[in-house]
Design a protein around this motif. Sequence first.
Motif, PDB file in Angstrom:
ATOM      1  N   GLN A   9       3.224   4.075   8.326  1.00 43.55           N
ATOM      2  CA  GLN A   9       3.847   5.573   9.427  1.00 43.55           C
ATOM      3  C   GLN A   9       5.319   5.766   9.465  1.00 43.55           C
ATOM      4  O   GLN A   9       6.452   6.279   8.987  1.00 43.55           O
ATOM      5  N   LYS A  10       6.442   3.951   9.498  1.00 46.34           N
ATOM      6  CA  LYS A  10       7.599   4.322  10.146  1.00 46.34           C
ATOM      7  C   LYS A  10       7.972   3.729   8.360  1.00 46.34           C
ATOM      8  O   LYS A  10       8.945   4.250   8.136  1.00 46.34           O
ATOM      9  N   LEU A  11       7.659   3.151   7.762  1.00 41.69           N
ATOM     10  CA  LEU A  11       7.548   3.787   6.326  1.00 41.69           C
ATOM     11  C   LEU A  11       8.029   4.983   5.540  1.00 41.69           C
ATOM     12  O   LEU A  11       9.417   5.724   4.973  1.00 41.69           O
ATOM     13  N   VAL A  12       6.875   5.759   5.919  1.00 46.39           N
ATOM     14  CA  VAL A  12       6.685   7.097   5.753  1.00 46.39           C
ATOM     15  C   VAL A  12       7.625   8.055   5.817  1.00 46.39           C
ATOM     16  O   VAL A  12       8.442   8.475   5.158  1.00 46.39           O
ATOM     17  N   ASN A  13       8.056   7.669   7.749  1.00 41.19           N
ATOM     18  CA  ASN A  13       9.122   8.317   7.970  1.00 41.19           C
ATOM     19  C   ASN A  13      10.429   8.059   8.028  1.00 41.19           C
ATOM     20  O   ASN A  13      11.851   8.530   8.443  1.00 41.19           O
ATOM     21  N   GLY A  14      10.701   6.989   6.914  1.00 40.85           N
ATOM     22  CA  GLY A  14      12.047   6.756   6.743  1.00 40.85           C
ATOM     23  C   GLY A  14      13.212   5.944   7.657  1.00 40.85           C
ATOM     24  O   GLY A  14      14.248   5.640   7.477  1.00 40.85           O
TER      25      GLY A  14
ATOM     26  N   ALA B 158       0.517  -0.996   0.288  1.00 44.58           N
ATOM     27  CA  ALA B 158      -0.196   0.077   0.112  1.00 44.58           C
ATOM     28  C   ALA B 158       0.826   1.476   0.439  1.00 44.58           C
ATOM     29  O   ALA B 158       0.392   2.754  -1.154  1.00 44.58           O
ATOM     30  N   TRP B 159       1.860   0.971   0.705  1.00 38.93           N
ATOM     31  CA  TRP B 159       2.643   2.536   1.163  1.00 38.93           C
ATOM     32  C   TRP B 159       4.226   2.388  -0.309  1.00 38.93           C
ATOM     33  O   TRP B 159       4.040   3.758  -0.772  1.00 38.93           O
ATOM     34  N   LYS B 160       4.379   1.448  -0.830  1.00 40.35           N
ATOM     35  CA  LYS B 160       4.881   1.627  -2.274  1.00 40.35           C
ATOM     36  C   LYS B 160       4.651   1.601  -3.430  1.00 40.35           C
ATOM     37  O   LYS B 160       4.568   2.836  -4.492  1.00 40.35           O
ATOM     38  N   ASN B 161       3.291   0.897  -3.491  1.00 42.62           N
ATOM     39  CA  ASN B 161       2.771   1.445  -4.193  1.00 42.62           C
ATOM     40  C   ASN B 161       0.922   1.939  -5.059  1.00 42.62           C
ATOM     41  O   ASN B 161       0.523   1.901  -5.752  1.00 42.62           O
ATOM     42  N   GLY B 162       0.531   1.592  -3.429  1.00 36.92           N
ATOM     43  CA  GLY B 162      -0.751   2.365  -3.190  1.00 36.92           C
ATOM     44  C   GLY B 162      -1.470   0.567  -3.912  1.00 36.92           C
ATOM     45  O   GLY B 162      -2.972   0.644  -4.296  1.00 36.92           O
ATOM     46  N   VAL B 163      -1.363  -0.355  -3.643  1.00 37.99           N
ATOM     47  CA  VAL B 163      -1.436  -1.388  -3.995  1.00 37.99           C
ATOM     48  C   VAL B 163      -1.251  -2.491  -2.746  1.00 37.99           C
ATOM     49  O   VAL B 163      -0.493  -2.020  -2.961  1.00 37.99           O
TER      50      VAL B 163
END
Length: 346
Positions: free
Chosen positions: A300-305, A189-194
């Motif tokens: 959230q951890k992915l978004v924050n790097g 979901a985070w990477k590709n919206g899928v």
Amino acid sequence: MKSILVTGAGGYIGSVLVPKLLDKGYAVTAVDRFFFGMDKLKPHPMLTIVNEDCRLLKEEHFIGIDAVIDLVAISNDPSGELFQEITFEINHVARVNTASLAKKMGVGRYILPSSCSIYGFQDKDIIVDETAATNPLTIYAKANERAEQGSLVLADEQFTVVVMRQATVYGYSPRMRFDLAINGMAYGAWKNGVIPLMRDGSQWRPMVHVEDTTDVMLLLLEADAHVVNKEIINVGSNRNNYQLEGLAKEIANALPISVDIEWYGDPDHRSYRVNFDKAERMLSWKAKYTAADGASQIYQKLVNGRLEKTDQTITLHWYKRIIQSPGLVKENKYEDIFTLPMDSLK
């Protein structure tokens, strides 16, 4: 103060469990080959690291140990199918041997984290409890069942044995895994919206957050032996029984972006819905987390790097990388662990 030996201590669950044990004042002996790095456990004055193959444990490893939590395993079905002999050696034979050595050396308690996957396939209208007939379909599940059987027969008045049948685990860990259903969905979901979803989505699967299942392990260390000895306990929650399509939709709705579902593969024939009343009743415990909580945490951890996907976060990819890198094998002395010919990895 009690001393706890944890096998698989540097793994996905172990790297969450060990800090909790230390925070509770336990002395911890952490046994692992640390395939995924030594950095997953922070140094602590009450932590002893033992870099050893679980198949080579000896009596001296159990001197002064009060309890064992035997997490070690070749984890997940794809790895089990590729490394079949090794999976039986580690997930079954080595764990029964660990239980036997622990009993011989006067350890008082042995906790075996097993898996609800041994229920395999069940009728869609049946919710299985711990008395239900098992139906393991994979090498991983079959090895877990044999470990259960081999360790439970060792229980007596002086040696408490309890089996945890864990639902599919999810959530953040220092030894992160994106090859677990909810974690993989959150990443997609985070990477590709899928969200990638194996057909046909109607299959039932129980889930449990890594924080919840490690909390149960802490409770089982202190639970009355007369209550938990020789018991099998499903660990998860009725709320976290999901049909996979519904699971994907719940995760998609929990995230602050537009997410589509993308189907792949042949229909997955494993389907089991599990009753978790016994854990709640026996341990006065309830799971704290839902799939939406876990997916949101990872997103959230992915978004924050603060989290990334690497070969190490896909268990089978990393096992293959070890074998295909002669320098890595030589440096870490993995020759006797992964013995498959290169052709089997193509």
